[in-house]
Design an enzyme around this catalytic site. Structure first.
Site, short mmCIF file in Angstrom:
data_model
loop_
_atom_site.label_atom_id
_atom_site.label_comp_id
_atom_site.label_asym_id
_atom_site.label_seq_id
_atom_site.Cartn_x
_atom_site.Cartn_y
_atom_site.Cartn_z
CE LYS A 96 -2.93 2.64 3.19
NZ LYS A 96 -3.82 2.61 4.36
CB ALA A 183 -8.22 6.77 5.03
CG ASN A 205 -6.11 0.26 11.99
OD1 ASN A 205 -6.50 -0.16 13.07
ND2 ASN A 205 -4.83 0.35 11.74
#
Lengths: 254, 67
Positions: A96, A183, A205
């Site tokens: 990534k 994100a 995350n």
């Protein structure tokens, strides 16, 4: 089925491994999410405390595909170095590209991201660039040969969800490679929304690791991906400005 | 001998003369360790055969949680 480069995935949820309160909770959340792809970062070891527990100790290295990020890189050259370091571990499958261009917003540097993507593709990496939701940049990355495009929903860790759904929709509509919304995801609503827009997957995350109950949130995110995907496939009704009755209006005529 | 590890000058015994021996000497138990030796990234299978010499610059890298 999601395909990125040579890899096929049943799950469309990619999970980051940062900021879990402990590695047992992390393992439970990872298992509960049923993800097949884990992301992580590359860092200098603290040689004065070499026995600190490492998150990989609880992870079955054979079970997942690994997507290291290039966090910490400010330039394409630094990102390539980090990617090569990760590759030397022998356990990584993809990379990534994450090159932050603004310390306040943590938004990616478009020029360096483009350069790093090109350099890593030339080196034979499977490259998934994290990018802003810029439609033209996403196409430029795809034209270079990026294996997937990962536009941010909103700034990293902000939990603001999808702040520009129109741009994401444009990126998804034009893209011939998978689009993974990355994100800024905060809740299952955001995940379902991304999938309803037609995204091929979601990477998150903090939305899980920072939740009051990360394991339960991991399940919620898994189900949100499935719900959004089904909703997209089923085809939602168009939005109308006026009410349209779903019941007969005549009643019994009494 | 003196070497530089992750930017820190460190004295290690003379018989710690390969990367594998250095990792053992430092008691590193990480499941994955990546080594950069004098700006050269090493493959894991080369740790045992890569010799450590005085004034070498060694970077020991690990994976940590991240998104």
């Amino acid at each position: 089925m999601l395909q990125i480069g040579p890899y096929h995935f049943q799950s469309k949820l990619f999970l980051g491994t940062g900021k879990f309160s402990n590695f047992d909770i992390q393992k439970e959340a990872v298992d509960a999410s049923e993800t097949e792809v884990l992301t992580f970062a590359v860092q200098r070891m603290n040689i004065y405390e070499p026995n600190q527990p490492n998150f990989l100790e609880k992870i079955d290295l054979q079970k997942f595909k690994f997507l290291p990020n290039t966090a910490g890189a400010k330039t394409a050259e630094e990102a390539v170095r980090i990617a090569k370091l990760a590759q030397a571990s022998g356990i990584c499958h993809m990379v990534k590209v994450e090159i932050i261009g603004c310390d306040k917003t943590l938004l990616p540097d478009p020029v360096e991201t483009l350069r790093a993507t090109e350099m890593l593709l030339e080196e034979g990496f499977i490259v998934l660039p994290y990018t802003s939701d810029d439609v033209v940049l996403a196409k430029r990355l795809e034209n270079l040969g990026a294996h997937a495009i990962m536009p941010g929903a909103s700034p990293i860790g902000s939990g603001q969800g999808i702040v520009n759904p129109l741009n994401l929709q444009f990126i998804i509509e034009q893209s011939e490679v998978p689009v993974i919304v990355d994100a800024g995801i905060g809740s299952p609503t955001d995940v379902a929304y991304a999938m309803e827009l037609g995204a091929d997957g979601v990477l998150l995350n903090t939305a899980v690791s920072g939740a009051t109950d990360p394991v339960k949130m991991a399940v919620a995110m898994k189900l949100a991906v499935q719900a959004g995907q089904l909703g997209f496939e089923a085809g939602r009704i168009p939005k109308k400005t006026h009410a349209v009755a779903s019941s007969p209006q005549e009643g019994l005529g009494l | 001998m003196d070497v530089r590890i992750n930017g820190n000058k460190m004295n290690i015994p003379q018989d710690v003369n390969t990367i594998s021996k250095l990792i053992a000497h430092l008691n590193i138990s990480n499941p994955v360790i990546i080594v950069e030796h004098n700006a050269q990234i090493l493959q894991k299978e080369d740790h045992a055969t890569t010799e450590v010499a005085p004034n070498d610059n060694i970077e020991l890298i690990q994976f940590v949680g991240g998104g």
